[in-house]
Motif scaffolding. Sequence first.
Motif, PDB file in Angstrom:
ATOM      1  N   ARG A 186       8.464   7.405   1.207  1.00  0.00           N
ATOM      2  CA  ARG A 186       7.716   8.653   1.148  1.00  0.00           C
ATOM      3  C   ARG A 186       7.858   9.412   2.465  1.00  0.00           C
ATOM      4  NH1 ARG A 186       3.855   9.123  -2.446  1.00  0.00           N
ATOM      5  NH2 ARG A 186       2.293   9.983  -1.057  1.00  0.00           N
ATOM      6  N   ASP A 196       3.334  15.153  -4.113  1.00  0.00           N
ATOM      7  CA  ASP A 196       2.293  14.368  -4.777  1.00  0.00           C
ATOM      8  C   ASP A 196       1.416  15.253  -5.659  1.00  0.00           C
ATOM      9  OD1 ASP A 196       3.241  12.136  -3.528  1.00  0.00           O
ATOM     10  OD2 ASP A 196       1.682  12.054  -1.997  1.00  0.00           O
ATOM     11  N   LYS A 199       5.396   3.019  -4.163  1.00  0.00           N
ATOM     12  CA  LYS A 199       4.998   3.848  -5.295  1.00  0.00           C
ATOM     13  C   LYS A 199       6.105   3.811  -6.347  1.00  0.00           C
ATOM     14  CE  LYS A 199       6.903   8.337  -3.889  1.00  0.00           C
ATOM     15  NZ  LYS A 199       7.670   8.573  -5.109  1.00  0.00           N
ATOM     16  N   GLY A 200       5.720   4.021  -7.575  1.00  0.00           N
ATOM     17  CA  GLY A 200       6.721   4.053  -8.630  1.00  0.00           C
ATOM     18  C   GLY A 200       7.275   2.675  -8.942  1.00  0.00           C
ATOM     19  N   ASN A 240       3.115  16.000  -8.845  1.00  0.00           N
ATOM     20  CA  ASN A 240       3.088  14.792  -9.680  1.00  0.00           C
ATOM     21  C   ASN A 240       1.735  14.649 -10.371  1.00  0.00           C
ATOM     22  OD1 ASN A 240       3.669  12.190 -10.711  1.00  0.00           O
ATOM     23  ND2 ASN A 240       2.852  11.215  -8.872  1.00  0.00           N
ATOM     24  N   SER A 269       9.111   3.286   4.597  1.00  0.00           N
ATOM     25  CA  SER A 269       8.496   3.998   3.486  1.00  0.00           C
ATOM     26  C   SER A 269       9.533   4.884   2.824  1.00  0.00           C
ATOM     27  CB  SER A 269       7.322   4.847   3.988  1.00  0.00           C
ATOM     28  OG  SER A 269       6.784   5.627   2.928  1.00  0.00           O
ATOM     29  N   GLY A 291       1.228   5.951  -9.335  1.00  0.00           N
ATOM     30  CA  GLY A 291       2.129   5.336  -8.360  1.00  0.00           C
ATOM     31  C   GLY A 291       1.805   5.759  -6.942  1.00  0.00           C
ATOM     32  N   LEU A 292       0.542   6.144  -6.686  1.00  0.00           N
ATOM     33  CA  LEU A 292       0.119   6.619  -5.371  1.00  0.00           C
ATOM     34  C   LEU A 292      -0.980   5.721  -4.815  1.00  0.00           C
ATOM     35  CD1 LEU A 292      -0.262  10.452  -6.088  1.00  0.00           C
ATOM     36  CD2 LEU A 292       1.644   9.340  -4.906  1.00  0.00           C
ATOM     37  N   SER A 293      -1.088   5.694  -3.501  1.00  0.00           N
ATOM     38  CA  SER A 293      -2.236   5.044  -2.883  1.00  0.00           C
ATOM     39  C   SER A 293      -3.460   5.938  -3.119  1.00  0.00           C
ATOM     40  CB  SER A 293      -2.000   4.861  -1.386  1.00  0.00           C
ATOM     41  OG  SER A 293      -1.993   6.117  -0.736  1.00  0.00           O
ATOM     42  N   ARG A 313       0.825  -1.220   0.000  1.00  0.00           N
ATOM     43  CA  ARG A 313       0.000   0.000   0.000  1.00  0.00           C
ATOM     44  C   ARG A 313       0.854   1.264   0.000  1.00  0.00           C
ATOM     45  NH1 ARG A 313       0.145  -1.987   5.121  1.00  0.00           N
ATOM     46  NH2 ARG A 313       0.896  -0.552   6.737  1.00  0.00           N
ATOM     47  N   GLU A 314       2.127   1.142   0.435  1.00  0.00           N
ATOM     48  CA  GLU A 314       3.025   2.295   0.509  1.00  0.00           C
ATOM     49  C   GLU A 314       3.934   2.403  -0.712  1.00  0.00           C
ATOM     50  OE1 GLU A 314       3.794   4.750   2.797  1.00  0.00           O
ATOM     51  OE2 GLU A 314       1.984   4.290   3.935  1.00  0.00           O
ATOM     52  N   ARG A 357      -2.986   3.760  -8.793  1.00  0.00           N
ATOM     53  CA  ARG A 357      -1.596   3.313  -8.630  1.00  0.00           C
ATOM     54  C   ARG A 357      -0.926   3.144  -9.986  1.00  0.00           C
ATOM     55  NH1 ARG A 357       1.185   1.849  -4.535  1.00  0.00           N
ATOM     56  NH2 ARG A 357      -0.637   1.755  -3.194  1.00  0.00           N
TER      57      ARG A 357
END
Length: 280
Positions: free
Chosen positions: A209, A219, A182-183, A222, A207, A250-252, A179-180, A246
């Motif tokens: 992030r 974010d 990204k990318g 982005n 994370s 690439g984000l939750s 869930r964390e 996602r």
Amino acid sequence: MIELGKKQTLLIVKSVEFGVYLAEDMNADTKHQVLLPAKQVPAGTKAGDKLEVFIYKDSQDRLIATTNEPLLMVGQAGLLKVKQVTRIGAFLDWGLEKDLLLPYHEQTTRIFEGQECLVAVYVDKSSRLCATMKVYPYLSKETPYKEGDQVKGRVYQISENFGVFVAVDNKYSALIPAREAKGKYRPGTVLDLRVTRVKEDGKMDVSDRQEAYLQINEDAENVLEIIEEFAGVLPFDDKASPEVIRREFGLSKNAFKRAVGHLLKEGKIQIKDRRIYLVK
């Protein structure tokens, strides 16, 4: 008992022209003795003296002792440099005369001569010392870190179900939960990470992030850039499925909703007809 892949303190039981034989006690029979080659025998040593040595195998698959220090021992994980890639696997420099074999079936990604890779040392079914890139069981769970600490971690495995497995300091077990994550991630990549949780078993969640209140600006930028790539009209809003969000950002979903809310507040976007429009 003489143990393969470990350091031991043994007695000199016999001297020969090509070295000395070592054992746990002076009365050990020949099958419980191991040779330390002459060039490694410290000057002035004699029968009954104790020496600390590392036990491995020579090119003829015989147990042999060395006073040299290996970079890794059995059960340990760390970085080793690839010296040669062959048909049977890769050979790694671990500080001893005989290089350490990393078999093909123990490789998790393609490797190249000269690169450093994260491996652990184990004893295979044929009682030989080998390396493996499947390091999960060998990473320490006794982390010195706590929630909020900044650390560096090396990616070694990626799972769609669990997330991105990383070795913090090439030693400690950690995970970027799915869930964390990204990318895009690649095995071998070193990331700057934040410890988000230390579990009861000592494993860490981490994370790449920042905390939400710090991450939101990045974010939002982005999201803006990607809306521009869609010619200023995103064909879905913040109610889209987590999978779509996602894939595109690439984000939750929560991070996406926060970014969209931030952009709405700043008047940079508007939502209508289940689409997001760039305000020009």
